[in-house]
Design an enzyme around this catalytic site. Sequence first.
Site, PDB file in Angstrom:
ATOM      1  N   GLY A   1      39.473  40.660   0.085  1.00 18.04           N
ATOM      2  CA  GLY A   1      40.045  39.250   0.851  1.00 18.04           C
ATOM      3  C   GLY A   1      38.843  39.401   2.128  1.00 18.04           C
TER       4      GLY A   1
ATOM      5  N   GLU B   1      34.502  37.439  -3.726  1.00 10.48           N
ATOM      6  CA  GLU B   1      34.182  35.927  -3.276  1.00 10.48           C
ATOM      7  C   GLU B   1      33.477  36.109  -2.018  1.00 10.48           C
ATOM      8  OE1 GLU B   1      38.116  34.148  -3.275  1.00 10.48           O
ATOM      9  OE2 GLU B   1      38.345  34.639  -1.232  1.00 10.48           O
TER      10      GLU B   1
END
Lengths: 501, 501
Positions: free
Chosen positions: A268, A293
Amino acid sequence: MSEIDIRELVENKKLRDKITTAEEAARLIKPDTTLGCSGFTPSGYPKVVPTALAKRAEVEGPIPVSIWTGASTGPEMDGELARTHCTKRRYPYQTNDDLRKGINSGEIQFADIHLSHNAQNLRYGFYGKVDVAIIEALRITEDGGIVPTSSVGNSNAFVELADKVIVEVNTVQPEGLYGIHDIYTPENPPNRKPIPISNVHDRIGLPYLTCDPKKIVAIVPSDVKDSQRPLAPEDEISSKMASNLIDFLSVEVKNGRLPKELLPLQSGVGNIANAVLAGLSEWPTDGLTVYTEVIQDAVFELLESGKISFASSTALTPSPDGAAKYYPHINDFKDRIVLRPQEISNNPEVVRRLGIIAMNTAVEVDIYGHINSTMAGGTRMLNGIGGSGDFARNAYLTAFLCPSTSGGGKISKVVPFCSHIDHTEHDVDIIVTEYGIADLRGLSPRERSEEIIKKCAHPDYQELLRDYKRRAELGKGHEPHLLYEAFSWHERLRVIGTMKK
Amino acid sequence: MSEIDIRELVENKKLRDKITTAEEAARLIKPDTTLGCSGFTPSGYPKVVPTALAKRAEVEGPIPVSIWTGASTGPEMDGELARTHCTKRRYPYQTNDDLRKGINSGEIQFADIHLSHNAQNLRYGFYGKVDVAIIEALRITEDGGIVPTSSVGNSNAFVELADKVIVEVNTVQPEGLYGIHDIYTPENPPNRKPIPISNVHDRIGLPYLTCDPKKIVAIVPSDVKDSQRPLAPEDEISSKMASNLIDFLSVEVKNGRLPKELLPLQSGVGNIANAVLAGLSEWPTDGLTVYTEVIQDAVFELLESGKISFASSTALTPSPDGAAKYYPHINDFKDRIVLRPQEISNNPEVVRRLGIIAMNTAVEVDIYGHINSTMAGGTRMLNGIGGSGDFARNAYLTAFLCPSTSGGGKISKVVPFCSHIDHTEHDVDIIVTEYGIADLRGLSPRERSEEIIKKCAHPDYQELLRDYKRRAELGKGHEPHLLYEAFSWHERLRVIGTMKK
């Protein structure tokens, strides 16, 4: 205007007529329209057009718009447009104080949607029309291709779906990013085919967003940098969580449940995530990979040292220091980094195939392994679920990390019942705090609560949690609870300022 | 012994020496071993060996075992082994009264795991060793291939992973099932490739479970039928839910968000699920398809009428009437039905690619769209999450259905806060009750609560829900709650026997 001649960056000569000012471009945005904007974390988002829109709103009053982006963006967009009451709706993630205030007051309608689902659901027509796309670009190619900057996000979908496209050509983003992007858009069912990624480094698309040049209504020069956030210095608790997790991974390797170069890592955003990856600098084997991401400083560092051989992402999110260090020679990373649309970087199909190790932070966890990722006290939005659901459900191994307490010890992060549930007990393999790791794989709820209290809870709260568990178990049941006091910890905090008794 | 010569069904002649009695085979099961058994719903599960094991336990005392299956099984296994206290652990789903009693008392450790995850996590070594596989078969081929019966479930993984394999050759299962199965096992990461299914009818594997003949330690004849459950006659409420959902799908087609032959349908197990599919007999277009985990009577019927052109599943779960009607000529369905391992029938990769319409039932829903699928009063296990999580998260359209009340109106199925959450607000597109459909796509939590109360709640509970919403919103927040009374409805039910005030 920047010192670089913006016309050179618009290779399609016919489009050069569209070069205009941010103010003029902002005039193209009518009230009650839906904007689809580039940007994922404070990277690659439009800056000068939103600023101009906010300035116009200061004079003329709010210009209400619905705003889609990739994830969060920077203050020029999320801050200014919320502050000037232009943001009516906002999807699918945010981290901005002004925006958060509007969301929690009920003024701004926000929906927290798994990041890999945004683009497809927009294409399916589930969320209405995208009127105007605003995309930050490095350049526009001869055939109207738009080259993204430091993130891809949902930009491919916005450009495809919008009637009008406004391009901010940013002259201070590193030129060397050209070629790092890999744009692939799956077809809609029933015509969708397998996404042909079997390795983190597989390239399957084009280095720019395809766009019908006729849709481009304005091209605006910008020389505003991404509003990168500094990373906090690594604290002892983050380091301890990181080392607990890394010890666990070593045991998994020893027991043959993971290869020695692990499986692709997802982590994250933020300090804890960065600390975990930084901790891997000591990992004994080179050739780790990342499928995630966001790429923060630690990944750049490990790519540079060779510990990580390849990283796939949808955004580069270095700190200001990281950007200063790595952006000038970003070209050197181009064979080791790919930036994909978030529909691909976060796609459960690929996540499951590659066997991702998913590491995300939790706001709180409960004794049975449910996870709150989004909400304080069950009601107040913090940031949002982001991509954690895309990764957690289908990862090879799903870890959630949080310190055992916060608020100077007044808040236990391990509670009887999460005040909001974003990830269920069915999706969580391990929970990590600075005290240890609860390995929940294959355990029944009663066994899980034992493991979580013992391994993860702060010693100050262990007896209180055990007391709840013991009394709940008197009433039997598969997942014993005393519903009338399940949220009493949150209530104590609200009323007397601490979860302690 | 059955009238058919069992030896004929064991084509591999060397294996004929392994033919023995259920009692002898049950002797091969040692205490504290882990069994991997065929079966998914009361279909295709072993019957005579578990019965023999239970009989032995009645004499000798409990033989404690951990039991993995595909999903639920029949009373010979889940009932008898729980009743005789042999079942120590049970994964990943169940529907049996005796077993449920043991789970809720804390005697039996049960873990509720997404059905598509079982096999891969066993292969990864996350749940320990499978010692003995017990597989119901139609026959054993020359090279040791085991032909499953009315379900596949996790049998391919159990056969691959177990040290020893016991085969129950069932002589009353329809012979015509041979050829209906399609067995494909994905490789483990990092070597996994795309699952090559792009259409519901794609066949990608073999019609039997591959098995090293050396592992087969016993072959037992069985002539016990699947313990199929009758379907309740369709009631008015189920019909109303079905017609609400079908009306909604019609509107989606009209608005171009679904093709007229829809997208592949998934539907949970039971009466409501069967009613929804039965309702599609009136659908104006032929050529519907099904990609699901169970095929109940309605699907057989629509395959016969041509309304459905193809159905993919992991189990056939007809009622006794349905079996009597369709099993004798099951051969006629073989070009229109395929049975896959549940790792494939429920695989999110395929679910998302094909664009499944997922329709599952809920135990309760809350005003923000969270779903409880498993637990009564937050504590007592009913059946389990089954495959609903595999489908819901990645479907094209995710619907949850439930009647607006139960218990003669004393229980509202729409509550302020679900007492257990199996599917989060992030995964739910529409909620269906007999009163209407709440379309939650793109709505903020405050908008969702308005929509759910108005469209789905029973009129008797609407004002009470509105009152909660109104008071919660006074305290602001993104998802307003009054945590101290969030579970007061469940408490009223527990204490005074109704959720009504």
